[in-house]
Structures are given as structure tokens and as C-alpha cells.
Design a protein around this motif. Sequence first.
Motif, PDB file in Angstrom:
ATOM      1  N   THR A 215       6.640 -10.977  -0.783  1.00 61.03           N
ATOM      2  CA  THR A 215       5.451 -10.329  -0.078  1.00 61.03           C
ATOM      3  C   THR A 215       4.389 -11.040  -0.756  1.00 61.03           C
ATOM      4  OG1 THR A 215       6.969  -8.402   0.265  1.00 61.03           O
ATOM      5  CG2 THR A 215       4.633  -8.395   0.515  1.00 61.03           C
TER       6      THR A 215
ATOM      7  N   ASP B 274       0.096 -10.080   3.620  1.00 61.59           N
ATOM      8  CA  ASP B 274       0.913  -9.473   4.532  1.00 61.59           C
ATOM      9  C   ASP B 274       0.503  -7.931   4.570  1.00 61.59           C
ATOM     10  OD1 ASP B 274       2.833 -11.522   4.587  1.00 61.59           O
ATOM     11  OD2 ASP B 274       4.042 -11.012   3.008  1.00 61.59           O
ATOM     12  N   ALA B 275      -0.509  -7.687   4.105  1.00 60.43           N
ATOM     13  CA  ALA B 275      -1.122  -6.036   4.007  1.00 60.43           C
ATOM     14  C   ALA B 275      -2.223  -6.157   5.179  1.00 60.43           C
ATOM     15  CB  ALA B 275      -1.646  -5.888   2.780  1.00 60.43           C
TER      16      ALA B 275
ATOM     17  N   SER C  49       0.282   0.452   4.864  1.00 55.42           N
ATOM     18  CA  SER C  49       0.592  -1.068   4.743  1.00 55.42           C
ATOM     19  C   SER C  49      -0.150  -1.519   3.326  1.00 55.42           C
ATOM     20  CB  SER C  49       0.102  -1.861   5.771  1.00 55.42           C
ATOM     21  OG  SER C  49       0.147  -3.424   5.785  1.00 55.42           O
ATOM     22  N   THR C  50      -1.079  -1.486   3.020  1.00 54.03           N
ATOM     23  CA  THR C  50      -1.705  -1.808   1.730  1.00 54.03           C
ATOM     24  C   THR C  50      -0.914  -1.232   0.424  1.00 54.03           C
ATOM     25  OG1 THR C  50      -3.943  -1.544   2.488  1.00 54.03           O
ATOM     26  CG2 THR C  50      -3.787  -1.990   0.338  1.00 54.03           C
TER      27      THR C  50
ATOM     28  N   GLU D 148       2.269  -0.386   0.452  1.00 55.83           N
ATOM     29  CA  GLU D 148       3.882  -0.552   0.633  1.00 55.83           C
ATOM     30  C   GLU D 148       3.762  -2.040   0.194  1.00 55.83           C
ATOM     31  OE1 GLU D 148       5.234  -0.205   4.404  1.00 55.83           O
ATOM     32  OE2 GLU D 148       5.480   2.097   4.316  1.00 55.83           O
ATOM     33  N   VAL D 149       2.651  -2.994   0.603  1.00 60.16           N
ATOM     34  CA  VAL D 149       2.688  -4.377  -0.079  1.00 60.16           C
ATOM     35  C   VAL D 149       2.361  -4.313  -1.516  1.00 60.16           C
ATOM     36  CG1 VAL D 149       1.179  -6.638   0.231  1.00 60.16           C
ATOM     37  CG2 VAL D 149       2.224  -5.326   2.201  1.00 60.16           C
TER      38      VAL D 149
ATOM     39  N   MET E  31       4.955  -6.075  -4.021  1.00 63.87           N
ATOM     40  CA  MET E  31       4.490  -7.033  -5.043  1.00 63.87           C
ATOM     41  C   MET E  31       4.450  -6.915  -6.606  1.00 63.87           C
ATOM     42  SD  MET E  31       1.228  -8.836  -3.145  1.00 63.87           S
ATOM     43  CE  MET E  31       1.302 -10.205  -4.384  1.00 63.87           C
TER      44      MET E  31
END
Length: 206
Positions: A65, A69-70, A77-78, A80-81, A85
Amino acid sequence: MNLKHQHRKTTATLRLALPLTLSLAACSNDEGQTESTLGPTPTTVYEGSYTSAAAEDILGGGTFTEPEDADRTDVESTAEVAALMLHSWDTVTDTTQTAAAIRAIPLMSNEWATNQVEPERNGAQGAWLEPAAHQAYSAPALAPAPGDVSQDVADDKAIRAYDVSWRWISRDGTELTTTGRQVATIYLEKHDDQWDVVGHQTQDMG
């Protein structure tokens, strides 16, 4: 015009034409020799990752990732990415776990980014021995952590906690049994409609 004069004119014409013909023939031969010497441009056949390839070209076999991707306008989203990472390691290029955090710097505030400094030794050195022997990289997966750690502290502040587990994928086809699991807690703040990671911590799970 008499025959003698016509003969002289024809001879003169031939004398002028002959050097030109020879010159053109020489140029043609030279070009032919050049093409023959150089030959067609050889075709390069790619047969896997070159050892001289840039790190980003071989990192995680292209599975990791990335910051792009975020969706930075979305806190989930931020977070989780960032969590993924932080657990994406490649033993070919990474010497410590912090290498993953350094790659996640684009998701971080300037203040938190300055804290991402690799130590001299890898804290997970023992767990990395087998994966490193097979040039393996991690394959993380995450789920929401149990409990009430995850919360929206304010409109512009949030905490997200994840149960992150990972396995190792070898580059030589060896099936690796080494796995890992941590709880990752991500602290976020919103600035100019964009969520930034302002802190994170991990805790090993047995």
C-alpha cells in the motif's frame, strides 16, 4: 559537328561522370558497412527483477500500500492506509521496522515525520531471520481492534486502533510459517480539510 569533336566531348563527359559515380558508390558502400557494423538494436528480454533496479520497483513485489492510496479527506481511509504501511516490510531493502514508517511520512504531520528515524538495530531482528533468508516481504491485513480505543475526539481529532496481522511471502517460493500480530493505534488531526497522522504506537500480541 565532326566525328573527332564529338568523340572528345563524349570522353570529357565520361571523365566528369565517373568520379561522381564512384563517389556515390563509395557513400552507398560506407552506409551499408555502417548498417552492417551497427546492426539492428538488440532486444532486451526482462527475466525478473534486476539487482540494480530501484528499490521502489521491487519493494514488496509491487504489493505494498502507498500514501497515494489514502483519501486524505476521509479519516478511516487515512488511518487504514497508515496502519497497513507501518506493517509493510521488505527484507531485501529494509534493515529495521522503522523503514516502513519512513515510507509513510507523506501521511504524517511535519512534527511527527521528524520523529521517524531508523535505529541502529532492528528490534524485530530475531523474527526477521527466516524471512530475510528467503528475501521475503510482509503481507499485512487489518481489522478494527476490540474495545473503545477508536473514537472521534473532536471534529478535527480522531483515534483509530487496528488489529494488524501479517505473514511473509518469500521470493524463492518457500512456504514461511513466521507470522506476526500487533495492535496499531493511529492518532490523527485534520488540517485544511486533510487528515494527518500525528502519532502512532504499536503493541505486540502473543
